[in-house]
Enzyme design. Sequence first.
Site, PDB file in Angstrom:
ATOM      1  N   ASP A  30      24.659 -22.393  20.081  1.00 28.63           N
ATOM      2  CA  ASP A  30      23.424 -23.128  19.789  1.00 28.63           C
ATOM      3  C   ASP A  30      22.359 -22.838  20.854  1.00 28.63           C
ATOM      4  O   ASP A  30      22.684 -22.563  22.009  1.00 28.63           O
ATOM      5  CB  ASP A  30      23.746 -24.632  19.731  1.00 28.63           C
ATOM      6  CG  ASP A  30      22.669 -25.418  19.016  1.00 28.63           C
ATOM      7  OD1 ASP A  30      21.804 -24.807  18.350  1.00 28.63           O
ATOM      8  OD2 ASP A  30      22.686 -26.663  19.120  1.00 28.63           O
ATOM      9  N   HIS A  47      17.555 -15.371  17.776  1.00 22.30           N
ATOM     10  CA  HIS A  47      18.789 -15.032  17.065  1.00 22.30           C
ATOM     11  C   HIS A  47      19.254 -13.621  17.433  1.00 22.30           C
ATOM     12  O   HIS A  47      20.439 -13.352  17.572  1.00 22.30           O
ATOM     13  CB  HIS A  47      18.588 -15.147  15.549  1.00 22.30           C
ATOM     14  CG  HIS A  47      18.298 -16.553  15.103  1.00 22.30           C
ATOM     15  ND1 HIS A  47      19.047 -17.631  15.533  1.00 22.30           N
ATOM     16  CD2 HIS A  47      17.343 -17.069  14.281  1.00 22.30           C
ATOM     17  CE1 HIS A  47      18.570 -18.756  14.984  1.00 22.30           C
ATOM     18  NE2 HIS A  47      17.528 -18.437  14.233  1.00 22.30           N
ATOM     19  N   LEU A 141      42.660  -8.829  18.970  1.00 25.90           N
ATOM     20  CA  LEU A 141      41.943 -10.110  18.989  1.00 25.90           C
ATOM     21  C   LEU A 141      41.431 -10.391  17.587  1.00 25.90           C
ATOM     22  O   LEU A 141      40.996  -9.475  16.889  1.00 25.90           O
ATOM     23  CB  LEU A 141      40.773 -10.009  19.975  1.00 25.90           C
ATOM     24  CG  LEU A 141      39.895 -11.247  20.181  1.00 25.90           C
ATOM     25  CD1 LEU A 141      39.453 -11.329  21.639  1.00 25.90           C
ATOM     26  CD2 LEU A 141      38.648 -11.238  19.312  1.00 25.90           C
TER      27      LEU A 141
END
Length: 250
Positions: A30, A47, A141
């Site tokens: 955020d 972004h 991962l």
Amino acid sequence: MTAIPASAASRPDSGGASPSVPRHVAIIMDGNGRWAKKRGLPRAAGHKAGAESVRKVLKAAGEAGVQCLTLYAFSSENWRRPETEISDLMGLLRFYLKAELSALHKQGVRIKIIGDYKVFPEDIVKMLEDAMALTAGNDRLTLAVALNYGSRDEMARAARILAGQVAAGSMKADAITPEAVDNLLYTADLPPLDLLIRTSGECRLSNFLLWQAAYAEMLFVDTLWPDFGGEAFRGALDDFARRERRYGGL
Ligand code: IPE
Ligand code: IPE
Ligand code: MG
């Protein structure tokens, strides 16, 4: 299969890694908009800078031996944003997938999408499904990306499936245990959530992994997501290593 060290093997959920390293870390990324605003830039620039943080944090997670990184990229409530911002986010997702997929695959990253991503534009759905198929066999991962994800939707979906099974007679109502619910969540094949981080100073979960966070350690940091990188992630792991988890016991 790799050998499990004796000390780790004695811990039920440690899965072979050192217990002080979280197996599963989730992040509510955020603060992109505020980062851009502070610089007099459009929100889209925030972004874009946030996508760079993803790259850095993913690298740090791999190096630290984290098995699964779950990132909240688009919530089921983010449709409330202006159309232009939504389309900027979709554009960035396309760009990031195209630019990063082969590197992620080479690094042994398995890509998983959680959430109802099928409502996204058709080309993105195809890209996501191709990415999942290409990387399905990787095991270094797991990168789980939450897209059009909402925890309450996820739980309602599990309830609907269970209700359907009960109605069809293939499941007894008494058999609806926490494990049965857990097995129907998007995260069913992921390790238990150990650490949940939210950046930007907000201290709420915003409908993210509500069930999975039952015993996760929480870390809320003021850093805006585009300013969060490898060092900040390692700092979060250090913080986690100092926590004492009791799960209701002593
Ligand atoms: C998080 O940053 C990214 C997404 C929700 C897609 P925000 O866009 O929420 O940034 P702030 O909270 O407005 O600063
Ligand atoms: C949560 O951030 C969703 C993502 C990071 C993708 P928001 O910025 O949408 O959350 P609220 O609206 O502040 O709760
Ligand atoms: Mg926000």
